[in-house]
Motif scaffolding. Structure first.
Motif, PDB file in Angstrom:
ATOM      1  N   ALA A   5       9.485 -19.344  -3.868  1.00  0.00           N
ATOM      2  CA  ALA A   5       8.083 -18.958  -3.943  1.00  0.00           C
ATOM      3  C   ALA A   5       7.396 -19.063  -2.592  1.00  0.00           C
ATOM      4  O   ALA A   5       7.661 -19.969  -1.813  1.00  0.00           O
ATOM      5  N   PRO A   6       6.480 -18.142  -2.300  1.00  0.00           N
ATOM      6  CA  PRO A   6       5.647 -18.308  -1.103  1.00  0.00           C
ATOM      7  C   PRO A   6       4.826 -19.589  -1.211  1.00  0.00           C
ATOM      8  O   PRO A   6       4.191 -19.844  -2.233  1.00  0.00           O
ATOM      9  N   PHE A  66       0.118  -7.858   0.578  1.00  0.00           N
ATOM     10  CA  PHE A  66       0.991  -8.541   1.519  1.00  0.00           C
ATOM     11  C   PHE A  66       1.508  -7.617   2.611  1.00  0.00           C
ATOM     12  O   PHE A  66       1.686  -6.419   2.422  1.00  0.00           O
ATOM     13  N   GLY A  67       1.778  -8.221   3.773  1.00  0.00           N
ATOM     14  CA  GLY A  67       2.557  -7.559   4.803  1.00  0.00           C
ATOM     15  C   GLY A  67       4.023  -7.739   4.489  1.00  0.00           C
ATOM     16  O   GLY A  67       4.389  -8.433   3.531  1.00  0.00           O
ATOM     17  N   SER A  68       4.865  -7.134   5.308  1.00  0.00           N
ATOM     18  CA  SER A  68       6.303  -7.186   5.042  1.00  0.00           C
ATOM     19  C   SER A  68       6.944  -8.470   5.546  1.00  0.00           C
ATOM     20  O   SER A  68       8.124  -8.706   5.302  1.00  0.00           O
ATOM     21  N   TYR A 120      -1.986 -14.503 -11.915  1.00  0.00           N
ATOM     22  CA  TYR A 120      -1.606 -13.230 -11.313  1.00  0.00           C
ATOM     23  C   TYR A 120      -0.097 -13.054 -11.445  1.00  0.00           C
ATOM     24  O   TYR A 120       0.651 -14.024 -11.351  1.00  0.00           O
ATOM     25  N   TYR A 144       3.111 -10.899  -9.660  1.00  0.00           N
ATOM     26  CA  TYR A 144       3.558 -10.098  -8.532  1.00  0.00           C
ATOM     27  C   TYR A 144       5.038  -9.793  -8.713  1.00  0.00           C
ATOM     28  O   TYR A 144       5.800 -10.600  -9.238  1.00  0.00           O
ATOM     29  N   GLN A 146       8.458  -8.741  -6.491  1.00  0.00           N
ATOM     30  CA  GLN A 146       9.015  -8.625  -5.146  1.00  0.00           C
ATOM     31  C   GLN A 146      10.432  -8.072  -5.227  1.00  0.00           C
ATOM     32  O   GLN A 146      11.359  -8.775  -5.647  1.00  0.00           O
ATOM     33  N   ASP A 197       7.905  -6.880   0.251  1.00  0.00           N
ATOM     34  CA  ASP A 197       6.835  -7.861   0.096  1.00  0.00           C
ATOM     35  C   ASP A 197       6.357  -7.852  -1.361  1.00  0.00           C
ATOM     36  O   ASP A 197       6.559  -6.883  -2.088  1.00  0.00           O
ATOM     37  N   PRO A 198       5.755  -8.934  -1.798  1.00  0.00           N
ATOM     38  CA  PRO A 198       5.261  -9.000  -3.182  1.00  0.00           C
ATOM     39  C   PRO A 198       4.202  -7.932  -3.439  1.00  0.00           C
ATOM     40  O   PRO A 198       3.330  -7.703  -2.611  1.00  0.00           O
ATOM     41  N   PHE A 221       1.286  -6.671  -6.208  1.00  0.00           N
ATOM     42  CA  PHE A 221       0.441  -7.137  -7.308  1.00  0.00           C
ATOM     43  C   PHE A 221       0.637  -6.275  -8.544  1.00  0.00           C
ATOM     44  O   PHE A 221       0.596  -5.041  -8.467  1.00  0.00           O
ATOM     45  N   LEU A 235      12.316 -10.198  -8.014  1.00  0.00           N
ATOM     46  CA  LEU A 235      11.743 -11.520  -8.238  1.00  0.00           C
ATOM     47  C   LEU A 235      10.340 -11.310  -8.786  1.00  0.00           C
ATOM     48  O   LEU A 235       9.569 -10.551  -8.210  1.00  0.00           O
ATOM     49  N   PHE A 283       6.924 -13.162  -9.486  1.00  0.00           N
ATOM     50  CA  PHE A 283       6.166 -14.377  -9.218  1.00  0.00           C
ATOM     51  C   PHE A 283       4.898 -14.390 -10.051  1.00  0.00           C
ATOM     52  O   PHE A 283       4.238 -13.368 -10.244  1.00  0.00           O
ATOM     53  N   PHE A 317       1.744 -20.013  -5.757  1.00  0.00           N
ATOM     54  CA  PHE A 317       2.816 -19.287  -6.407  1.00  0.00           C
ATOM     55  C   PHE A 317       3.808 -20.207  -7.109  1.00  0.00           C
ATOM     56  O   PHE A 317       4.095 -21.315  -6.646  1.00  0.00           O
ATOM     57  N   GLY A 318       4.334 -19.727  -8.220  1.00  0.00           N
ATOM     58  CA  GLY A 318       5.425 -20.404  -8.892  1.00  0.00           C
ATOM     59  C   GLY A 318       6.751 -20.072  -8.234  1.00  0.00           C
ATOM     60  O   GLY A 318       6.797 -19.268  -7.298  1.00  0.00           O
ATOM     61  N   GLY A 350       9.158 -18.348  -9.277  1.00  0.00           N
ATOM     62  CA  GLY A 350       9.649 -17.000  -9.536  1.00  0.00           C
ATOM     63  C   GLY A 350      10.727 -16.938 -10.604  1.00  0.00           C
ATOM     64  O   GLY A 350      11.419 -17.923 -10.889  1.00  0.00           O
TER      65      GLY A 350
END
Lengths: 113, 113
Positions: A42-43, A103-105, B33, B35, B37, B42-43, B45, B88, B90, B104-105, B107
């Protein structure tokens, strides 16, 4: 279309080096800029920036936002191998019906011993 | 400190099957939320909920649905799974009053074969 661009895409440094990661954004209804660290899972939340010119600091990490030039930087000093990760930058937008992170990459940082 | 909990952590399904992912937000967080990925991406939404009502919607396919329950946990239901749904997933949570600061969790890694 909302866009968040990070540079460099990847970076290899040695322990003890200082790195600067860049994030530029082009979004409507911008509210805040967030930095996350992602290590295979996770981020993890690092910083949230809403005001220009005010540096946020946590240990060896610091970040600042420039709302006029639409960018942010994340600095890591005295890097350690544990800093190896993907660093994600995200802009929180307040579009009606779509209040979420864009998000960015990411920048993949590898710190070698 | 308690974090976001997601289950299952890994899930393997075949094409056209259904899947249900669960998310338990950080205690006292009222907004959830989702997301997605994809590999090397990138994640993105998908959807968010506040007080059991859908709050915002991103790039969620019509085959997916989600809801938030009275205990604030959320479930993402995915039907007619396709290979491209492998990703993934999230879940993140926040306080509505500070919705930018999302945690974030770990995932759920969904693999569709």
């Amino acid at each position: 279309e909302d866009k968040v661009v990070q540079s460099p895409l990847s970076l290899v440094v040695h322990e003890g080096d200082t790195v600067t990661l860049n994030c530029s954004y082009e979004v409507t209804n911008f509210r805040s800029l967030l930095w996350y660290k992602q290590e295979k899972k996770a981020p993890t939340f690092l910083f949230m920036l809403t005001s220009s010119g005010i540096e946020k600091k946590s240990g060896r990490l610091s970040s600042i936002l420039d709302k006029k030039e639409l960018f942010s930087i994340l600095n890591i000093t005295a890097t350690q191998t544990g800093d190896s990760a993907i660093y994600l930058c995200a802009a929180f937008v307040l579009d009606t019906g779509r209040r979420a992170l864009t998000f960015g990459s990411g920048t993949r940082l590898q710190v070698q011993p | 400190a308690a974090g976001v909990i997601q289950s299952p952590r890994h899930l393997i399904k075949e094409k056209r099957e259904t899947a249900t992912l669960k998310c338990y937000p950080i205690p006292r967080h009222d907004t959830v939320y989702w997301y997605q990925q994809g590999p090397g991406q990138d994640p993105q939404f998908l959807i968010s909920f506040y007080e059991k009502m859908q709050s915002d919607k991103g790039s969620i396919p019509d085959r997916f649905s989600a809801q938030q329950f009275s205990d604030y946990h959320s479930e993402l239901n995915m039907s007619s799974l396709e290979l491209g749904d492998s990703a993934l997933y999230f879940c993140a949570s926040s306080l509505r009053t500070l919705r930018d600061e999302q945690y974030f969790g770990p995932g759920t890694r969904l693999t569709v074969t």
